[in-house]
Motif scaffolding. Structure first.
Motif, PDB file in Angstrom:
ATOM      1  N   LEU A  29      10.610  20.224  10.918  1.00  0.00           N
ATOM      2  CA  LEU A  29       9.631  19.339  11.529  1.00  0.00           C
ATOM      3  C   LEU A  29      10.328  18.164  12.175  1.00  0.00           C
ATOM      4  CD1 LEU A  29       6.574  18.391  11.687  1.00  0.00           C
ATOM      5  CD2 LEU A  29       7.007  17.271   9.504  1.00  0.00           C
ATOM      6  N   ARG A  30       9.805  17.751  13.308  1.00  0.00           N
ATOM      7  CA  ARG A  30      10.280  16.531  13.951  1.00  0.00           C
ATOM      8  C   ARG A  30       9.048  15.759  14.402  1.00  0.00           C
ATOM      9  NH1 ARG A  30      14.893  15.949  18.600  1.00  0.00           N
ATOM     10  NH2 ARG A  30      14.888  13.689  18.568  1.00  0.00           N
ATOM     11  N   LEU A  31       8.968  14.475  14.039  1.00  0.00           N
ATOM     12  CA  LEU A  31       7.820  13.646  14.381  1.00  0.00           C
ATOM     13  C   LEU A  31       8.227  12.554  15.354  1.00  0.00           C
ATOM     14  CD1 LEU A  31       6.255  13.192  10.838  1.00  0.00           C
ATOM     15  CD2 LEU A  31       5.483  14.721  12.652  1.00  0.00           C
ATOM     16  N   GLU A  32       7.275  12.131  16.173  1.00  0.00           N
ATOM     17  CA  GLU A  32       7.495  10.991  17.064  1.00  0.00           C
ATOM     18  C   GLU A  32       7.779   9.781  16.188  1.00  0.00           C
ATOM     19  OE1 GLU A  32       4.945   8.321  20.180  1.00  0.00           O
ATOM     20  OE2 GLU A  32       4.391  10.419  19.947  1.00  0.00           O
ATOM     21  N   THR A  33       8.710   8.950  16.617  1.00  0.00           N
ATOM     22  CA  THR A  33       9.135   7.833  15.760  1.00  0.00           C
ATOM     23  C   THR A  33       8.480   6.503  16.117  1.00  0.00           C
ATOM     24  OG1 THR A  33      11.040   7.453  17.193  1.00  0.00           O
ATOM     25  CG2 THR A  33      11.371   8.866  15.253  1.00  0.00           C
ATOM     26  N   THR A  34       7.578   6.505  17.088  1.00  0.00           N
ATOM     27  CA  THR A  34       6.901   5.253  17.437  1.00  0.00           C
ATOM     28  C   THR A  34       5.492   5.250  16.858  1.00  0.00           C
ATOM     29  OG1 THR A  34       5.931   6.072  19.479  1.00  0.00           O
ATOM     30  CG2 THR A  34       8.157   5.169  19.628  1.00  0.00           C
ATOM     31  N   GLN A  35       4.914   4.070  16.747  1.00  0.00           N
ATOM     32  CA  GLN A  35       3.545   3.940  16.255  1.00  0.00           C
ATOM     33  C   GLN A  35       2.517   4.058  17.381  1.00  0.00           C
ATOM     34  OE1 GLN A  35       2.502   3.516  13.041  1.00  0.00           O
ATOM     35  NE2 GLN A  35       4.609   3.860  12.395  1.00  0.00           N
ATOM     36  N   SER A  36       2.964   4.098  18.634  1.00  0.00           N
ATOM     37  CA  SER A  36       2.053   4.023  19.777  1.00  0.00           C
ATOM     38  C   SER A  36       1.165   5.264  19.918  1.00  0.00           C
ATOM     39  CB  SER A  36       2.843   3.832  21.069  1.00  0.00           C
ATOM     40  OG  SER A  36       3.568   5.007  21.383  1.00  0.00           O
ATOM     41  N   ARG A  37       1.691   6.414  19.634  1.00  0.00           N
ATOM     42  CA  ARG A  37       0.969   7.687  19.769  1.00  0.00           C
ATOM     43  C   ARG A  37       0.357   7.834  21.160  1.00  0.00           C
ATOM     44  NH1 ARG A  37      -2.825   8.917  14.977  1.00  0.00           N
ATOM     45  NH2 ARG A  37      -2.703  10.970  15.922  1.00  0.00           N
ATOM     46  N   GLU A  38       1.126   7.488  22.181  1.00  0.00           N
ATOM     47  CA  GLU A  38       0.648   7.568  23.556  1.00  0.00           C
ATOM     48  C   GLU A  38       0.879   8.942  24.172  1.00  0.00           C
ATOM     49  OE1 GLU A  38       2.298   4.346  25.787  1.00  0.00           O
ATOM     50  OE2 GLU A  38       1.542   2.863  24.382  1.00  0.00           O
ATOM     51  N   GLY A  39       1.836   9.695  23.677  1.00  0.00           N
ATOM     52  CA  GLY A  39       2.124  11.008  24.240  1.00  0.00           C
ATOM     53  C   GLY A  39       1.077  12.032  23.829  1.00  0.00           C
ATOM     54  N   LEU A  40       1.150  13.209  24.428  1.00  0.00           N
ATOM     55  CA  LEU A  40       0.199  14.271  24.091  1.00  0.00           C
ATOM     56  C   LEU A  40       0.441  14.859  22.712  1.00  0.00           C
ATOM     57  CD1 LEU A  40      -0.140  16.292  27.425  1.00  0.00           C
ATOM     58  CD2 LEU A  40      -1.751  14.684  26.413  1.00  0.00           C
ATOM     59  N   LEU A  41       1.695  14.851  22.288  1.00  0.00           N
ATOM     60  CA  LEU A  41       2.061  15.462  21.008  1.00  0.00           C
ATOM     61  C   LEU A  41       2.630  14.413  20.060  1.00  0.00           C
ATOM     62  CD1 LEU A  41       3.785  18.589  22.550  1.00  0.00           C
ATOM     63  CD2 LEU A  41       1.589  18.575  21.351  1.00  0.00           C
ATOM     64  N   ASP A  42       2.413  14.643  18.787  1.00  0.00           N
ATOM     65  CA  ASP A  42       2.928  13.723  17.770  1.00  0.00           C
ATOM     66  C   ASP A  42       4.175  14.262  17.090  1.00  0.00           C
ATOM     67  OD1 ASP A  42       0.745  11.715  17.864  1.00  0.00           O
ATOM     68  OD2 ASP A  42      -0.454  13.457  17.308  1.00  0.00           O
ATOM     69  N   GLY A  43       4.543  15.485  17.421  1.00  0.00           N
ATOM     70  CA  GLY A  43       5.721  16.076  16.819  1.00  0.00           C
ATOM     71  C   GLY A  43       5.814  17.551  17.131  1.00  0.00           C
ATOM     72  N   ALA A  44       6.735  18.212  16.430  1.00  0.00           N
ATOM     73  CA  ALA A  44       6.962  19.646  16.624  1.00  0.00           C
ATOM     74  C   ALA A  44       7.292  20.291  15.290  1.00  0.00           C
ATOM     75  CB  ALA A  44       8.100  19.874  17.615  1.00  0.00           C
ATOM     76  N   TRP A  45       6.839  21.522  15.125  1.00  0.00           N
ATOM     77  CA  TRP A  45       7.044  22.289  13.892  1.00  0.00           C
ATOM     78  C   TRP A  45       7.587  23.651  14.273  1.00  0.00           C
ATOM     79  CZ3 TRP A  45       2.640  25.479  11.500  1.00  0.00           C
ATOM     80  CH2 TRP A  45       3.031  26.030  10.283  1.00  0.00           C
ATOM     81  N   TRP A  46       8.613  24.089  13.560  1.00  0.00           N
ATOM     82  CA  TRP A  46       9.237  25.390  13.819  1.00  0.00           C
ATOM     83  C   TRP A  46       9.111  26.260  12.572  1.00  0.00           C
ATOM     84  CZ3 TRP A  46      15.140  26.301  14.855  1.00  0.00           C
ATOM     85  CH2 TRP A  46      15.335  27.583  15.378  1.00  0.00           C
ATOM     86  N   PRO A  47       8.003  26.974  12.412  1.00  0.00           N
ATOM     87  CA  PRO A  47       7.867  27.863  11.245  1.00  0.00           C
ATOM     88  C   PRO A  47       8.827  29.043  11.357  1.00  0.00           C
ATOM     89  CG  PRO A  47       6.038  28.195  12.761  1.00  0.00           C
ATOM     90  CD  PRO A  47       6.861  27.058  13.309  1.00  0.00           C
ATOM     91  N   ARG A  48       9.183  29.617  10.223  1.00  0.00           N
ATOM     92  CA  ARG A  48      10.145  30.728  10.205  1.00  0.00           C
ATOM     93  C   ARG A  48       9.463  32.073  10.360  1.00  0.00           C
ATOM     94  NH1 ARG A  48      12.450  28.256  12.333  1.00  0.00           N
ATOM     95  NH2 ARG A  48      14.026  29.837  12.452  1.00  0.00           N
ATOM     96  N   THR A  49       8.146  32.148  10.061  1.00  0.00           N
ATOM     97  CA  THR A  49       7.403  33.407  10.148  1.00  0.00           C
ATOM     98  C   THR A  49       6.009  33.109  10.696  1.00  0.00           C
ATOM     99  OG1 THR A  49       6.339  33.280   7.973  1.00  0.00           O
ATOM    100  CG2 THR A  49       8.567  34.239   8.039  1.00  0.00           C
TER     101      THR A  49
END
Length: 166
Positions: A29-49
Motif C-alpha cells: 500500500l502507498r498513501l498520499e502523504t498530504t492532508q489536502s486530499r485534492e487529487g483524485l486518488l488517496d493512494g494505491a494498493w497492489w493485491p497479490r491475488t
C-alpha cells in the motif's frame, strides 16, 4: 567519523522479485502523504491475488491504523473471485459493496461518509510498472483517472515493440 563510515540505508523500493517475495494477504500500500486530499486518488494498493477474502484483511488492518475504523469497502465484484457481503476483520464488521467503480479502484469508507479512493494495481503487474503506478496515484495534484494511470504505466509487450520497430 568520515562520511564513508556512516552506514547508508538503501532506498525503500519494491524489489524486482516482489511477486515471489510477498505472499498473498500482505498489504502493499502507498498513501498520499498530504492532508489536502485534492487529487483524485488517496493512494494505491497492489493485491497479490484476486481473492478478496485473502487480500482485504491486511489492507483494512493497515488502513485502520492510519485512518481509524473502516466501515465499508466498495469494489467491482467482477474483478474478484467471489464477493461476500461482509467480513469480520480485527473484530470489526466491514461491509463489502459491489460498486461499479471499475476493477482499478477500491472505495474505502470510514465513519458514515468519508471516502478514500485507492488505485488497485492488478496482481500480475510487473514490479517496475507497479512502482510507477503507485507513485503517480499518490501525487497530491493527481487528476488522472485510475484506469489511465494503469494504461500509462503498463509496458508494451515485447512482440508489439519489435513489430513497431521492424
Amino acid at each position: 567519523m568520515a562520511d564513508s563510515d556512516i552506514p547508508r540505508t538503501p532506498p525503500l523500493l519494491l524489489p524486482d522479485a516482489i511477486h515471489e517475495a510477498i505472499k498473498p494477504g500482505t498489504a502493499l500500500l502507498r498513501l498520499e502523504t498530504t492532508q489536502s486530499r485534492e487529487g483524485l486518488l488517496d493512494g494505491a494498493w497492489w493485491p497479490r491475488t484476486r481473492d478478496i477474502e485473502t487480500e482485504l484483511p491486511a489492507l483494512i488492518s493497515v488502513l485502520t491504523g492510519h485512518l481509524g475504523p473502516i466501515t465499508r469497502v466498495g469494489v467491482d465484484a467482477s474483478a474478484w473471485n467471489g464477493l461476500p457481503t461482509r467480513l469480520v476483520i480485527d473484530d470489526q464488521v466491514v461491509r463489502l459493496d459491489s460498486d461499479p467503480v471499475g476493477d482499478d479502484t477500491v472505495l474505502i469508507t470510514r465513519g458514515h461518509n468519508d471516502h478514500f479512493a485507492l488505485l488497485v494495481i492488478p496482481p500480475d503487474t510487473t514490479a517496475g510498472a507497479a512502482r510507477e503506478a503507485m507513485a503517480r496515484a499518490v501525487q497530491a495534484d493527481n487528476i488522472t483517472q485510475a484506469a489511465q494511470i494503469l494504461i500509462a504505466t503498463t509496458p508494451e509487450p515485447e512482440d508489439s515493440a519489435a513489430d513497431a520497430a521492424g
